[in-house]
Design an enzyme around this catalytic site. Structure first.
Site, PDB file in Angstrom:
ATOM      1  N   SER A  18       0.797  -1.220   0.000  1.00 32.09           N
ATOM      2  CA  SER A  18       0.000   0.000   0.000  1.00 32.09           C
ATOM      3  C   SER A  18       0.832   1.273   0.000  1.00 32.09           C
ATOM      4  CB  SER A  18      -0.946   0.008   1.202  1.00 32.09           C
ATOM      5  OG  SER A  18      -0.212  -0.185   2.398  1.00 32.09           O
TER       6      SER A  18
ATOM      7  N   ASP B 247       7.914  -5.955   8.384  1.00 31.27           N
ATOM      8  CA  ASP B 247       7.072  -4.760   8.443  1.00 31.27           C
ATOM      9  C   ASP B 247       6.682  -4.385   9.879  1.00 31.27           C
ATOM     10  OD1 ASP B 247       5.407  -2.632   8.009  1.00 31.27           O
ATOM     11  OD2 ASP B 247       4.409  -3.524   6.290  1.00 31.27           O
TER      12      ASP B 247
ATOM     13  N   ASP C 298      -0.221  -4.669  12.789  1.00 35.13           N
ATOM     14  CA  ASP C 298      -0.748  -4.938  11.450  1.00 35.13           C
ATOM     15  C   ASP C 298      -0.658  -6.436  11.156  1.00 35.13           C
ATOM     16  OD1 ASP C 298      -1.493  -5.076   8.832  1.00 35.13           O
ATOM     17  OD2 ASP C 298       0.040  -3.722   8.060  1.00 35.13           O
TER      18      ASP C 298
ATOM     19  N   ASN D   6       2.967  -9.943   6.077  1.00 35.64           N
ATOM     20  CA  ASN D   6       4.010  -9.582   7.038  1.00 35.64           C
ATOM     21  C   ASN D   6       4.670 -10.803   7.669  1.00 35.64           C
ATOM     22  OD1 ASN D   6       3.480  -6.906   6.554  1.00 35.64           O
ATOM     23  ND2 ASN D   6       2.131  -6.657   8.320  1.00 35.64           N
TER      24      ASN D   6
ATOM     25  N   LYS E 210      12.947  -1.248   0.777  1.00 38.27           N
ATOM     26  CA  LYS E 210      11.555  -0.804   0.640  1.00 38.27           C
ATOM     27  C   LYS E 210      11.539   0.685   0.319  1.00 38.27           C
ATOM     28  CE  LYS E 210       8.783  -0.946   4.290  1.00 38.27           C
ATOM     29  NZ  LYS E 210       7.792  -1.448   5.280  1.00 38.27           N
TER      30      LYS E 210
ATOM     31  N   MET F 138      17.249  -3.341   4.593  1.00 34.76           N
ATOM     32  CA  MET F 138      17.463  -4.406   5.567  1.00 34.76           C
ATOM     33  C   MET F 138      18.029  -5.620   4.852  1.00 34.76           C
ATOM     34  SD  MET F 138      13.430  -5.380   5.937  1.00 34.76           S
ATOM     35  CE  MET F 138      12.919  -3.843   5.145  1.00 34.76           C
TER      36      MET F 138
END
Length: 443
Positions: free
Chosen positions: A141, A308, A289, A294, A159, A246
């Site tokens: 998202s 995440d 979340d 994840n 990311k 990461m």
């Protein structure tokens, strides 16, 4: 996150406020046009269509899901949150829209990615890598992930945040809320103002990748001696507020366990439920979340890969204590105490209990009955959900009983509900009662 290898998914992210507002305007116009066409068709057939029936046509469902997917950012994230949180309570059509948002994600075209990374790392950023995969290995998202290799051999997952995401959070949340209001999918009498404020705060935090990096490292420390979990290592050199770097960790989507033997599925979800208990009652900090993406699974080691940490929140002592007391009352089979604890923690309102005590007690009895079953709880058996849903809908039909629990409680419950939803998807069987009793030292 969703793997994407189809070039047709390349689509520039609208970044300016006016541009994004225009997207919502086109969505509203398209939906309105669809409603008019559907209404005319039904009137011609001698029907008197309801507003909701005209709104939730298959074409409009597709139109809403596609437009929010294009916008990404808070618009798409809020849709995903609603989907994960509401579960069986959503109308089927809205559930379909939100379900599509868990799967769909466009990605930035190469030129937009190049411009963004040049702003973060400098125009010669490619010289810092032996290899930088131009095609994202995953998209979600608020960002997409690329794999890269540095000159000293570090294998990284990077990311990259979509442009304009952070700046558009507040307006996106307001626009999605308005869209749900005008579609009659949310009751106008329900005050969701405090929830929207909290959603904006949460999304601003998730858009700060340096903050996420700190929690990534913190969870790595907390679980460093636990062989059940793997957490990527933060790479400070390439991390900025809009880029999170990461170590790359191999793993398969946790949903692939659906085809694994029962004992492997049960073991993986036992690890995940154990982690949730530790987050609430030991760490005082929870990754709130529960998006399935994840979590990844390593078949060779049996370990879970945790990803995440942008939605990490601290769990207040009173919230943790409230859950402890509520669970203890439920395991003890004390309906009156469960009702009292549910009131004390804010799960239900005094008005709801006063006006619908029988229905609420029926819901409590269903939960106690499920927890009282000996042996393993079968998450694949959803027969009890219909009873809970019906009682809950009956209470919700009374506008005076509408109630939004404290936001801190909602985010913790979101993690619990999302984990249970994954367990149902994988049809696992776990002795939840024994696990909770052992962890909380409940006799």
């Amino acid at each position: 996150m969703t793997d994407r290898n189809d070039k047709s998914r390349d689509r520039a992210v609208p970044r300016g406020r006016l541009s994004r507002f225009g997207q919502f305007g086109r969505l509203a116009s398209g939906v309105a046009g669809g409603m008019i066409a559907e209404g005319a068709r039904r009137l011609a057939d001698g029907e008197r269509p309801a507003m909701r029936e005209m709104m939730l046509t298959p074409a409009n469902v597709t139109r809403v899901a596609e437009r929010l997917s294009h916008l990404r950012g808070a618009a798409m994230k809020l849709g995903q949150m609603i989907s994960m949180d509401a579960g069986d309570m959503l109308p089927p059509e809205l559930s379909e829209i939100m379900g599509r948002l868990r799967e769909n994600a466009h990605r930035m075209p190469p030129q937009q990615l190049q411009k963004l990374l040049a702003a973060e790392w400098g125009k010669d950023w490619r010289k810092r890598f032996v290899r930088f995969g131009a095609t994202p290995i995953a998209a979600a998202s608020i960002g997409q992930v690329h794999r890269a290799t540095t000159h000293d051999g570090r294998d990284l997952a990077i990311k990259v945040q979509y442009p304009g995401v952070r700046e558009s959070i507040d307006s996106d949340v307001d626009n999605v809320a308005t869209l749900l209001r005008i579609s009659n999918l949310l009751p106008s009498e329900l005050d969701i103002g405090p929830l929207l404020i909290e959603a904006k705060t949460q999304l601003h935090q998730e858009a700060d990748y340096q903050r996420e990096g700190k929690y990534l490292s913190r969870f790595g420390e907390l679980l460093s001696n636990d062989p059940d979990y793997v957490i990527p290592v933060l790479d400070d050199e390439f991390t900025t507020p809009r880029v999170l770097a990461m170590s790359f960790v191999e793993g398969k989507a946790i949903e692939t366990l659906a085809d694994a033997p029962q004992d492997i599925r049960d073991s993986a979800m036992t690890q995940l439920f154990s982690l949730v208990l530790r987050e609430i009652f030991e760490f005082g900090m929870i990754q709130s979340d529960p998006n399935f993406a994840n979590y990844r699974y390593q078949p060779e080691t049996g370990r879970l890969v945790l990803l995440d940490f942008g939605a990490t929140r601290h769990v207040a002592a009173d919230i943790s204590a409230g859950y402890r007391h509520l669970i203890g009352a439920a395991l003890g089979g004390d309906r009156d105490l469960v009702r009292t604890q549910a009131l004390n923690t804010g799960f239900v309102s005094e008005v709801a209990v006063a006006r619908h005590r029988d229905r609420i007690d029926n819901m409590i009895d269903i939960i106690i009955g499920e927890l009282s079953r000996p042996g393993r709880f079968d998450f694949g058996d959803r027969s009890f959900v219909a009873g809970l849903t019906q009682q809950g809908m009956d209470v919700a039909a009374d506008k005076a009983a509408w109630h939004i629990p404290p936001t801190d409680l909602l985010f913790v419950q979101r993690k619990i509900s999302g984990t249970a939803l994954l367990a149902a998807r994988l049809k696992v069987r776990i002795d939840v009662r024994a696990m909770v009793e052992e962890f909380l030292h409940i006799a």
